[in-house]
Motif scaffolding. Structure first.
Motif, PDB file in Angstrom:
ATOM      1  N   ASP A  18      -9.854   7.434 -16.028  1.00  0.00           N
ATOM      2  CA  ASP A  18     -10.428   8.607 -16.695  1.00  0.00           C
ATOM      3  C   ASP A  18     -11.445   9.276 -15.793  1.00  0.00           C
ATOM      4  OD1 ASP A  18     -12.576   6.806 -16.921  1.00  0.00           O
ATOM      5  OD2 ASP A  18     -13.196   7.584 -18.861  1.00  0.00           O
ATOM      6  N   THR A  19     -11.621  10.575 -16.023  1.00  0.00           N
ATOM      7  CA  THR A  19     -12.639  11.358 -15.330  1.00  0.00           C
ATOM      8  C   THR A  19     -13.276  12.261 -16.374  1.00  0.00           C
ATOM      9  OG1 THR A  19     -11.432  11.289 -13.238  1.00  0.00           O
ATOM     10  CG2 THR A  19     -13.114  12.992 -13.478  1.00  0.00           C
ATOM     11  N   THR A  61      -3.993   9.658 -16.970  1.00  0.00           N
ATOM     12  CA  THR A  61      -5.418   9.906 -16.883  1.00  0.00           C
ATOM     13  C   THR A  61      -5.928  10.518 -18.173  1.00  0.00           C
ATOM     14  OG1 THR A  61      -7.210  11.089 -15.766  1.00  0.00           O
ATOM     15  CG2 THR A  61      -5.099  12.187 -15.859  1.00  0.00           C
ATOM     16  N   GLU A  62      -7.134  10.155 -18.525  1.00  0.00           N
ATOM     17  CA  GLU A  62      -7.896  10.864 -19.560  1.00  0.00           C
ATOM     18  C   GLU A  62      -8.847  11.789 -18.815  1.00  0.00           C
ATOM     19  OE1 GLU A  62     -11.617   9.862 -22.551  1.00  0.00           O
ATOM     20  OE2 GLU A  62     -10.247   8.235 -22.018  1.00  0.00           O
ATOM     21  N   VAL A  63      -8.728  13.091 -19.023  1.00  0.00           N
ATOM     22  CA  VAL A  63      -9.433  14.033 -18.159  1.00  0.00           C
ATOM     23  C   VAL A  63      -9.963  15.220 -18.954  1.00  0.00           C
ATOM     24  CG1 VAL A  63      -7.351  15.333 -17.556  1.00  0.00           C
ATOM     25  CG2 VAL A  63      -9.241  15.240 -15.917  1.00  0.00           C
ATOM     26  N   LEU A  87      -9.380  20.152 -11.559  1.00  0.00           N
ATOM     27  CA  LEU A  87      -9.327  18.729 -11.913  1.00  0.00           C
ATOM     28  C   LEU A  87      -7.894  18.261 -12.150  1.00  0.00           C
ATOM     29  CD1 LEU A  87     -12.434  18.689 -14.221  1.00  0.00           C
ATOM     30  CD2 LEU A  87     -12.110  17.129 -12.302  1.00  0.00           C
ATOM     31  N   TYR A  97      -5.708  15.428  -9.843  1.00  0.00           N
ATOM     32  CA  TYR A  97      -4.926  14.276 -10.300  1.00  0.00           C
ATOM     33  C   TYR A  97      -3.452  14.412  -9.911  1.00  0.00           C
ATOM     34  CZ  TYR A  97      -8.076  11.280 -12.966  1.00  0.00           C
ATOM     35  OH  TYR A  97      -9.032  10.360 -13.317  1.00  0.00           O
ATOM     36  N   PRO A 155      -1.334  13.388 -17.685  1.00  0.00           N
ATOM     37  CA  PRO A 155      -2.727  13.617 -18.051  1.00  0.00           C
ATOM     38  C   PRO A 155      -2.893  13.756 -19.565  1.00  0.00           C
ATOM     39  CG  PRO A 155      -1.762  15.635 -17.214  1.00  0.00           C
ATOM     40  CD  PRO A 155      -0.697  14.576 -17.100  1.00  0.00           C
TER      41      PRO A 155
END
Length: 788
Positions: A363-364, A404-406, A422, A426, A434
């Motif tokens: 995650d970001t 990803t959790e973004v 962003l 990724y 995402p």
């Protein structure tokens, strides 16, 4: 190799927050909006603020989940279930500890006493003095061991003394003369909590749910029973069809807000540490004070990647047990029910833990990474910068999609410009799934400021999100169908992937790579990977490229150099994708190992194709603006149009009239002066400068008439300055979207036919003007011009 993982669609998922009282209409309406925006799926989650009437894991909650999943099946949306009420995962909103208080998260905590021993005894007193160490009034704390070490002596671990404990918990301080530090190590509950489902269960509240012991198999079995089994009973045949995955969210071994100096523990862990060190258990107890020699030291995951010696062995035992007890139990449950385990570990650079997930993820959030090269938020330096490649590398090892959790908690000031960067950050590193954080059911009260922003209806640029979602979906599907070729493997510690100079040197020279676990480097031995060891320093990239060529591995060269360019080589000779991670326009020539027959440049945002131009040396010419992506692929019979019109004439478009189309928030509270009156029509300019529209967040629809001359053909529309997203229509038909600067659209011949045409531009500004009181430029500011 890990076992095969369940399938599911790649592309963008919407992270849905159920954060208020809900009914069927609210649930269904939100899902239909998300489907209409082009998402491939949703992640359904309870969130802080969920209504008590609905409850968490209640019959009503599970009924609403069933309603939602039934609708997703009808809409063609895949579903990831979320395994916790808010986060971190593993406690079932406190239900695990409610089942048995012994299942609360546990830790080791030190209590120390400095003792000066003289000929007359400790501290000048009775030579037979006793000490009764205590952890406050904690009735359930267990004294695991008491160790005396010479004070101020960094060799103390070798002469440490494990002191006997006498009933009722007394330690006799019978020590040689000198200064000693005596440490009593207690096994106790960590005091950590999670963020719960309901408003009164957040951090700092007396009602915050207690964190469970993630190292205790019985606690995890209870977690699976309360959460996973409840979902299975409610959803039945949807598991393995509409429901494709279970999302587990950064499990913290100690919970949030735990005791100071806590170290992860569960009863019996000392035996596993002893086995790793090949020593008897009393030797482990004797060395426990070393856990605190370097200060606080641990990260949210509970371990310290920089540790060495005994501390490293202890942390390795903790991680191995977490993998076995928590992740592997969940993975087995998911596999038995035909779904994947996904989510992300607590740390961004934890390669080994990400690899325990069927669909590895990271995650970001919280503005940890931003465009530009600012120290602390760079996408090339620091642990957070490793997240995309960690997820993608672990996924490559499993033959699975990376997740990803973004965008979460980036605040209402998050712009579509930042969001595009962003997501490209990724995608360019191989992450194809995402999960966009988040889509709020409600912004009532403080809900608007809990991990904001909402990316859906409560955000001013919601009308413009669909084009970005479509772009992500197209790129993700391309990368999934023809996975990136990584010629280089960067050796990584299992729990701390490297970043900084080595990674920067590779990416800025268009050398793609994956991380390879040092403890599993043999897995790369049978591949074509050229291994780079960060311990050897920054590689000579030119020499490395020569080595790659000698092995017939693909190499991309840019002349002049383009450090902001990320080049992805697609498998099977399918082509290349180039992402622009910098801020300035890139004009360069690419030397490519091969170019597909019938090649064209595909713009996956506009979904248009353009001719490929070469220089005299056969290099492919590239002209790429910031926040743009191009793929060099086969045209395969699809129409190819010129990339840009031949510019010779310019016509400035005047006479714009704008009317408010959509308002976010309270329309009666957007003026600095309540007596101010909004103009009946807006012209070109910044509408936030109008006193009556000072805090307007939303959309304004602008229109102007333009006389298109004969022979105009392909046309460039330059919108000038826009605050901050635009959708353009010609005679009522959408012809393009401009979400980031430069706000320019190239319109193919036939779009603007000769004669009088109506141009419409829907412009949406930043939601921060309403939610944060900002005065960000808003509207169609211009100037607007046509060129052909």
């Amino acid at each position: 190799m890990p076992p095969p993982t369940p399938d599911g669609p790649v592309g963008p998922y919407a992270f849905v927050f159920w954060n208020d009282d809900l009914d069927d209409a609210a649930v269904l309406g939100q899902l239909r909006e998300i489907a209409g925006a082009g998402f491939v799926g949703v992640t359904l989650s309870a969130r802080v603020g969920l209504g008590r009437r609905v409850g968490y894991l209640t019959a009503e909650f599970l009924r609403l989940v069933r309603v939602a999943v039934d609708e997703c099946a009808r809409l063609g949306l895949a579903v990831m279930l979320y395994d916790e009420a808010s986060y971190p995962s593993g406690s079932a909103n406190g239900g695990v500890v409610a089942r048995d208080p012994a299942f609360a998260a546990r830790c080791l905590v030190p209590v120390t006493r400095d003792v000066a021993v003289t000929d007359s005894g400790p501290d000048g007193g009775d030579e037979a003095a006793y000490w009764r160490p205590a952890l406050g009034r904690d009735l359930d704390a267990r004294l695991l061991g008491v160790v005396a070490r010479p004070a101020g002596d960094d060799t103390g671990s070798r002469v440490a003394v494990l002191l006997p404990v006498h009933a009722p918990g007394l330690v006799r301080l019978a020590l040689p003369t000198g200064a000693w530090r005596v440490t009593a190590v207690f096994d106790a509950t960590s005091g950590g909590t999670i963020r719960g489902a309901h408003a009164e269960q957040d951090d700092g509240s007396a009602l915050a749910p207690p964190a469970a012991d993630l190292l205790n198999p019985d606690a995890i079995a209870t977690f699976l029973e309360l959460t996973h089994d409840a979902y299975a009973a409610a959803l039945g045949e949807h598991l393995g069809t509409t429901v494709v995955a279970m999302f587990t969210d950064e499990p913290f071994l100690l919970g949030r807000g735990h005791r100071p100096l806590a170290r992860p523990y569960t009863p019996g862990l000392e035996a596993e540490v002893a086995a790793r060190l090949d020593v008897p258990e009393p030797e482990v107890l004797r060395r426990l004070p070393e856990l605190w020699d370097s200060g606080d030291g641990t990260r949210p995951g509970g371990t310290d990647p920089d540790a060495t010696g005994f501390v490293r062995a202890y942390d390795d035992a903790v991680r191995a047990r977490l993998h076995r007890v928590y992740y592997d139990a969940q993975a087995a449950w998911c596999a038995a029910h035909g779904i994947a385990l996904t989510g992300h570990p607590a740390e961004p650079d934890d390669l080994a833990t990400a690899g325990r997930l069927h669909w590895p993820g990271q995650d970001t959030v919280w503005r940890w990474v931003l465009p530009g090269d600012t120290v602390g938020t760079s996408g090339l330096d620091g642990p957070e910068s490793t997240a995309p490649k960690v997820a993608a590398s672990a996924a490559r090892r499993r033959g699975a999609p990376a997740v990803t959790e973004v965008l979460g908690a980036y605040g209402w000031r998050l712009s579509l410009d930042e969001a595009r960067w962003l997501l490209d950050w990724y995608l360019s590193r191989g992450v194809t799934t995402p999960v966009l954080h988040a889509f709020f059911a409600s912004v009532r009260g403080g809900r608007a400021f809990e991990s904001e922003p909402d990316l859906g209806r409560w955000n001013s640029w919601w009308p413009h999100l669909a084009p970005l979602v479509g772009y992500v979906r197209r790129v993700a599907e391309l990368l999934d169908a023809t996975p990136p070729v990584w010629p280089v493997g960067v050796l990584s510690r299992p729990d701390a992937a490297p970043s900084g100079p080595v990674v920067r040197a590779l990416l800025e020279a268009q050398v793609d790579f994956g991380y390879v676990d040092r403890d599993d480097a043999a897995a790369a031995a049978g591949t074509d990977l050229v291994l780079v060891d960060p311990d050897d320093g920054v590689p000579d990239v030119a020499a490395l490229k020569d080595d790659l060529r000698s092995r017939a591995l693909p190499v991309v060269d840019a002349e002049p150099a383009a450090p902001g360019l990320r080049a992805v080589v697609l498998a099977g000779g399918a082509g290349y994708v180039v992402f622009h991670e910098g801020e300035e326009r890139v004009r360069t020539a690419l030397q490519l190992p091969a170019v597909p027959d019938d090649a064209c440049w595909w713009d996956p945002f506009a979904d248009t194709r353009h001719p490929v131009e070469r220089d005299a040396d056969g290099r492919v010419l590239l002209d790429l603006e910031r926040r743009r992506t191009l793929a060099l692929v086969r045209a395969a019979g699809r129409p190819v149009v010129p990339a840009a019109p031949a510019l010779g004439r310019r016509l400035e478009v005047a006479g714009w009239r704008g009317t408010v189309d959509r308002v976010v928030g309270d329309a009666d509270a957007i003026a600095d002066d309540p007596s101010a009156v909004a103009p009946p029509e807006l012209r070109l300019g910044d509408w936030s400068r109008e006193p009556a529209l000072r805090r307007l967040a939303g959309s304004v629809r602008y229109a102007a008439e333009v006389d298109v001359p004969d022979g105009a053909g392909a046309t460039r529309l330059d919108l000038g300055v826009v605050g901050e997203a635009a959708t353009v229509r010609v005679d009522g038909v959408v012809v393009g979207h401009a979400l980031t600067a430069p706000y320019v659209l190239d319109l193919p011949a036939g779009t603007l036919r000769p004669g009088r045409r109506t141009l419409e531009v829907l412009v949406s500004n930043s939601a921060a003007n309403y939610y944060e009181g900002d005065r960000r430029p808003s509207g169609l500011i211009g100037p607007v011009a046509l060129s052909w």
